[in-house]
Design a protein around this motif. Sequence first.
Motif, PDB file in Angstrom:
ATOM      1  N   ARG A   1       0.800  -1.239   0.000  1.00 30.70           N
ATOM      2  CA  ARG A   1       0.000   0.000   0.000  1.00 30.70           C
ATOM      3  C   ARG A   1       0.834   1.293   0.000  1.00 30.70           C
ATOM      4  O   ARG A   1       1.865   1.382   0.667  1.00 30.70           O
TER       5      ARG A   1
ATOM      6  N   PHE B   1      -1.999   4.669   5.198  1.00 31.63           N
ATOM      7  CA  PHE B   1      -2.408   4.033   6.452  1.00 31.63           C
ATOM      8  C   PHE B   1      -2.600   5.095   7.541  1.00 31.63           C
ATOM      9  O   PHE B   1      -3.590   5.089   8.277  1.00 31.63           O
TER      10      PHE B   1
ATOM     11  N   THR C   1      -6.304 -12.444   3.657  1.00 28.12           N
ATOM     12  CA  THR C   1      -5.965 -11.483   4.724  1.00 28.12           C
ATOM     13  C   THR C   1      -7.090 -11.459   5.761  1.00 28.12           C
ATOM     14  O   THR C   1      -6.832 -11.410   6.970  1.00 28.12           O
TER      15      THR C   1
ATOM     16  N   ILE D   1      -6.683 -12.145   9.682  1.00 32.00           N
ATOM     17  CA  ILE D   1      -7.101 -11.142  10.676  1.00 32.00           C
ATOM     18  C   ILE D   1      -8.103 -11.746  11.657  1.00 32.00           C
ATOM     19  O   ILE D   1      -8.014 -11.514  12.873  1.00 32.00           O
TER      20      ILE D   1
ATOM     21  N   THR E   1      -9.195  -5.095   4.245  1.00 32.26           N
ATOM     22  CA  THR E   1      -8.025  -5.990   4.233  1.00 32.26           C
ATOM     23  C   THR E   1      -7.838  -6.569   2.831  1.00 32.26           C
ATOM     24  O   THR E   1      -8.816  -6.874   2.150  1.00 32.26           O
TER      25      THR E   1
ATOM     26  N   LYS F   1      -2.771  -4.549   0.417  1.00 29.95           N
ATOM     27  CA  LYS F   1      -2.871  -3.429   1.369  1.00 29.95           C
ATOM     28  C   LYS F   1      -2.625  -3.870   2.808  1.00 29.95           C
ATOM     29  O   LYS F   1      -2.409  -3.058   3.669  1.00 29.95           O
ATOM     30  N   ARG F   2      -2.709  -5.176   3.055  1.00 33.03           N
ATOM     31  CA  ARG F   2      -2.760  -5.726   4.422  1.00 33.03           C
ATOM     32  C   ARG F   2      -3.970  -5.109   5.126  1.00 33.03           C
ATOM     33  O   ARG F   2      -5.071  -5.547   4.890  1.00 33.03           O
ATOM     34  N   ILE F   3      -3.782  -4.048   5.957  1.00 34.24           N
ATOM     35  CA  ILE F   3      -4.946  -3.368   6.550  1.00 34.24           C
ATOM     36  C   ILE F   3      -4.895  -1.914   6.122  1.00 34.24           C
ATOM     37  O   ILE F   3      -3.819  -1.311   6.105  1.00 34.24           O
TER      38      ILE F   3
ATOM     39  N   ALA G   1      -7.156  -1.176  14.458  1.00 33.52           N
ATOM     40  CA  ALA G   1      -6.658  -1.439  13.099  1.00 33.52           C
ATOM     41  C   ALA G   1      -5.132  -1.407  13.102  1.00 33.52           C
ATOM     42  O   ALA G   1      -4.477  -2.281  12.509  1.00 33.52           O
TER      43      ALA G   1
ATOM     44  N   ASP H   1      -2.679  -4.587  12.362  1.00 41.79           N
ATOM     45  CA  ASP H   1      -1.703  -4.495  11.264  1.00 41.79           C
ATOM     46  C   ASP H   1      -0.317  -4.908  11.755  1.00 41.79           C
ATOM     47  O   ASP H   1       0.407  -5.651  11.080  1.00 41.79           O
ATOM     48  N   LYS H   2       0.045  -4.443  12.956  1.00 44.27           N
ATOM     49  CA  LYS H   2       1.356  -4.799  13.547  1.00 44.27           C
ATOM     50  C   LYS H   2       1.435  -6.303  13.788  1.00 44.27           C
ATOM     51  O   LYS H   2       2.450  -6.944  13.499  1.00 44.27           O
TER      52      LYS H   2
ATOM     53  N   GLU I   1       1.817  -8.125  10.522  1.00 44.30           N
ATOM     54  CA  GLU I   1       3.173  -7.922   9.984  1.00 44.30           C
ATOM     55  C   GLU I   1       4.163  -8.826  10.717  1.00 44.30           C
ATOM     56  O   GLU I   1       5.037  -9.442  10.115  1.00 44.30           O
TER      57      GLU I   1
END
Length: 278
Positions: free
Chosen positions: A120, A125, A203, A207, A236, A240-242, A262, A266-267, A270
């Motif tokens: 992303r 973000f 994703t 999540i 998601t 973009k991941r989140i 969020a 995301d952390k 990752e």
Amino acid sequence: MTNRIAFLNGQFIKEENAFLHISDLAIQRGYGIFDYCRTSNDIPVYLDYHIDRFFRSAELMHLQLPIAKPEIISIIQQLISKNVIPNSGIRMLLTGGYSPDSYEVVRPNLVILQHPLHLRPAGLFEQGIKVITHEYVREFPGAKTINYSMGIWLQQKIKESNAVDVLYHQQGEVSEFPRSNFFIVTKDDVVATPKKNILQGITRKKIIELASNHFVVEERIVTLHDIRTAKEAFMTSTTKRILPIVQVDNAVIGNGQPGQIAALLDKILEKEESVLLQ
Ligand SMILES: Cc1ncc(COP(=O)(O)O)c(C=O)c1O
């Protein structure tokens, strides 16, 4: 001009020489499926899940894959070593194939491509995005088909609305974005995501798994009204991941800033990925 190598129906060839005939049902009727997986430092992320979904989409759309899962994995590994693009997107594409009458499926064409990919865009973000809504359900929500007509058609309206994407709903029940899944966080810190009329995003799956260690997670009906009272919202996807959502149509979400949950998720995602890639 690119020196990239592509896989087409059993052969590794230069991407610039990779062509399909105009009689392909993908061209004639927009019929085909695909999946899209990311590599990080030459390692495909959640590849098994992507390949499983590729096969599921093929089955749902009555398309026969010409080779088995281990062979696809081996082709992807070979592409990775031939192309040397450590951070990339891998696109597996299965088209309807060359059709004698532009309608009948005979033998699908299998294409696998690798392209450079940057996760992303920077800053998005931290800022969060605005999205609009549109009443629509994809024809085959469980399949990752190549038909993105509605999403592409809505690009003009999205731009005119100073938005970044469009959230589909049916009679107020939201489902997904053209290329991403959707989550809200309620005032009571429940993480909720639509269950119906969606593509089972990889994703999204991760999540749900990871968030369940910290929060109550519900796969259920999520309405436009739920969004207006939500504390946070985010999308998601593989690329973009989140991505936090701070506005849906005219409704500002929470305090109008990307949410803490969020950011936390995301952390966590990752971190899980970096462990996987070691
Ligand atoms: C319709 C749709 N929903 C959701 C997603 C997100 O899925 P994933 O997390 O596997 O990338 C995609 C991906 O392109 C999609 O096309």
